[in-house]
Motif scaffolding. Sequence first.
Motif, PDB file in Angstrom:
ATOM      1  N   LYS A   4       0.829  -1.210   0.000  1.00 24.73           N
ATOM      2  CA  LYS A   4       0.000   0.000   0.000  1.00 24.73           C
ATOM      3  C   LYS A   4       0.843   1.232   0.000  1.00 24.73           C
ATOM      4  CE  LYS A   4      -4.191   1.869   1.520  1.00 24.73           C
ATOM      5  NZ  LYS A   4      -5.490   1.619   1.452  1.00 24.73           N
ATOM      6  N   ILE A   5       0.973   1.659  -0.947  1.00 24.65           N
ATOM      7  CA  ILE A   5       1.211   2.728  -1.871  1.00 24.65           C
ATOM      8  C   ILE A   5       0.161   2.350  -2.918  1.00 24.65           C
ATOM      9  CG2 ILE A   5       3.105   4.028  -2.775  1.00 24.65           C
ATOM     10  CD1 ILE A   5       4.996   1.794  -2.025  1.00 24.65           C
ATOM     11  N   THR A   6      -0.773   1.555  -2.813  1.00 22.00           N
ATOM     12  CA  THR A   6      -1.576   0.410  -3.255  1.00 22.00           C
ATOM     13  C   THR A   6      -3.025   0.585  -3.569  1.00 22.00           C
ATOM     14  OG1 THR A   6      -2.397  -0.354  -1.183  1.00 22.00           O
ATOM     15  CG2 THR A   6      -0.403  -1.362  -1.962  1.00 22.00           C
ATOM     16  N   ILE A   7      -3.653  -0.450  -2.916  1.00 21.82           N
ATOM     17  CA  ILE A   7      -5.034  -0.842  -3.103  1.00 21.82           C
ATOM     18  C   ILE A   7      -5.977   0.326  -2.818  1.00 21.82           C
ATOM     19  CG2 ILE A   7      -6.701  -2.498  -2.278  1.00 21.82           C
ATOM     20  CD1 ILE A   7      -4.078  -3.927  -1.083  1.00 21.82           C
ATOM     21  N   SER A   8      -6.873   0.608  -3.743  1.00 25.48           N
ATOM     22  CA  SER A   8      -7.834   1.696  -3.525  1.00 25.48           C
ATOM     23  C   SER A   8      -9.185   1.286  -4.050  1.00 25.48           C
ATOM     24  CB  SER A   8      -7.364   2.960  -4.250  1.00 25.48           C
ATOM     25  OG  SER A   8      -8.349   3.940  -4.177  1.00 25.48           O
ATOM     26  N   ILE A 107     -19.487  17.968   5.640  1.00 24.27           N
ATOM     27  CA  ILE A 107     -18.327  18.390   4.863  1.00 24.27           C
ATOM     28  C   ILE A 107     -17.305  17.264   4.827  1.00 24.27           C
ATOM     29  CG2 ILE A 107     -18.626  20.851   5.336  1.00 24.27           C
ATOM     30  CD1 ILE A 107     -16.483  20.629   7.499  1.00 24.27           C
ATOM     31  N   CYS A 108     -16.513  17.229   3.765  1.00 26.96           N
ATOM     32  CA  CYS A 108     -15.503  16.186   3.615  1.00 26.96           C
ATOM     33  C   CYS A 108     -14.185  16.827   3.196  1.00 26.96           C
ATOM     34  CB  CYS A 108     -15.944  15.158   2.586  1.00 26.96           C
ATOM     35  SG  CYS A 108     -14.859  13.709   2.496  1.00 26.96           S
ATOM     36  N   GLU A 109     -13.109  16.373   3.806  1.00 30.81           N
ATOM     37  CA  GLU A 109     -11.797  16.899   3.439  1.00 30.81           C
ATOM     38  C   GLU A 109     -11.541  16.693   1.955  1.00 30.81           C
ATOM     39  OE1 GLU A 109      -9.106  16.317   7.469  1.00 30.81           O
ATOM     40  OE2 GLU A 109      -9.342  14.624   6.109  1.00 30.81           O
ATOM     41  N   LEU A 114      -4.554  12.725  -2.011  1.00 30.08           N
ATOM     42  CA  LEU A 114      -4.943  11.750  -0.986  1.00 30.08           C
ATOM     43  C   LEU A 114      -6.140  10.926  -1.443  1.00 30.08           C
ATOM     44  CD1 LEU A 114      -4.620  13.424   2.536  1.00 30.08           C
ATOM     45  CD2 LEU A 114      -2.992  12.000   1.310  1.00 30.08           C
ATOM     46  N   GLU A 115      -6.083   9.615  -1.158  1.00 36.85           N
ATOM     47  CA  GLU A 115      -7.175   8.725  -1.515  1.00 36.85           C
ATOM     48  C   GLU A 115      -8.305   8.827  -0.489  1.00 36.85           C
ATOM     49  OE1 GLU A 115      -5.622   4.808  -1.965  1.00 36.85           O
ATOM     50  OE2 GLU A 115      -4.138   5.390  -3.480  1.00 36.85           O
ATOM     51  N   ASN A 116      -9.441   8.239  -0.826  1.00 37.37           N
ATOM     52  CA  ASN A 116     -10.638   8.375   0.002  1.00 37.37           C
ATOM     53  C   ASN A 116     -10.493   7.802   1.404  1.00 37.37           C
ATOM     54  OD1 ASN A 116     -11.913   9.658  -2.087  1.00 37.37           O
ATOM     55  ND2 ASN A 116     -13.066   7.865  -2.776  1.00 37.37           N
ATOM     56  N   ASP A 117      -9.608   6.810   1.587  1.00 37.31           N
ATOM     57  CA  ASP A 117      -9.446   6.237   2.932  1.00 37.31           C
ATOM     58  C   ASP A 117      -8.529   7.085   3.809  1.00 37.31           C
ATOM     59  OD1 ASP A 117      -7.083   5.661   1.639  1.00 37.31           O
ATOM     60  OD2 ASP A 117      -6.972   3.568   2.302  1.00 37.31           O
ATOM     61  N   LYS A 118      -8.074   8.229   3.283  1.00 40.88           N
ATOM     62  CA  LYS A 118      -7.245   9.156   4.063  1.00 40.88           C
ATOM     63  C   LYS A 118      -7.966  10.484   4.317  1.00 40.88           C
ATOM     64  CE  LYS A 118      -3.462   6.640   4.141  1.00 40.88           C
ATOM     65  NZ  LYS A 118      -3.987   5.441   3.508  1.00 40.88           N
TER      66      LYS A 118
END
Length: 348
Positions: A4-8, A107-109, A114-118
């Motif tokens: 994971k530099i990975t799976i998204s 609201i969402c960052e 950045l991916e959604n899990d971050k």
Amino acid sequence: MNVKITISITLLFVNYGIGQIKESEINGKWIKYKSEMKDGSKILPTPKSDSTFLEISIKNSKLCFNSNPIYKTNEGCIDFSLKENTIKTSIESGYKIEKNTLDTLIICEKIDGLENDKLKRFYLVNDKILYAKELEKRKEDKNIIATKLFTPKLNVGIEGEIFKVLKSDMSNFDLIGSLTIFPSKKLVTSDIDYSSTKKISKLEIVTTIIDNSFNSWDLTNFEKFESIKIPFIFRSESTEIFKGIKMIFFANNISEFDFVYRRKLEDMRKSGELFQKGINAYSEKKYIKAAEYFSESFKTDPENLDALYNKAAAYYEGGDKENACKTWKELVDLGQTNGIELYKNNCN
């Protein structure tokens, strides 16, 4: 399987179909009642007791944050501009407005790269609406116990006053107790349920300052109650690198200090070093060794979920599907959306 530099895996969030929002529509104070990662995963670490507090104030193109429910003062403010329903705090970052009504703001960052899990999503309620509902719930009550979401506020800090008196003779001790405010009597009293010190003089300093704090409290919305009780834990700490006072309200267990202050920079640094060793071992196809490094990285810093994902990937590439599935199951138990998908697709 890649480390994971990975799976998204991206989950779509409900589109509320909002039109262009004006700043006047989001001005005010907003209290968090729920949060999650953008992909639906739980935010770690999971609090042991009541949900962690967050108040966001929006006014005059400033976005202000306060994570302490007992104090009125904001911890920090940043300028913003409102563009395409995004609260832009810099060129690369901001908060996307996903829903806005009179009583609710979601609201969402939004941070480039950045991916959604971050990215974190916050569900907020207007403070006036929240307090009106809390007052309605308690309309028959005379004596109440305050909560993080419904409490009088301090205009000035109690801890600072206690530290001024104790600093010449600091020692290590913990207290568990509560304070009770009597609005009509203009009185505050304190009760200590547990003390790790037998020095009565130390206890008297703490309780005297609390008992004399009535004029420091903003009792707006609380005038009708006969009494308002607020539990707290207290720590006086004197070490080579730190001397100070810590006080957490709405807590009744000393272990809460370990939760609030547990993530240390040294642990994060060590976890990062172990993580890099795992990356190196993985690139050399030493998969089991990589899994061991990633495992130690996660143990050192349990908020480093990438280490847990990589541990599973290393086991999987090394042909150890059983341990890969056990690791993905850990991620399932932690409420991580990508982990749920990986476990479902590879282990059933």
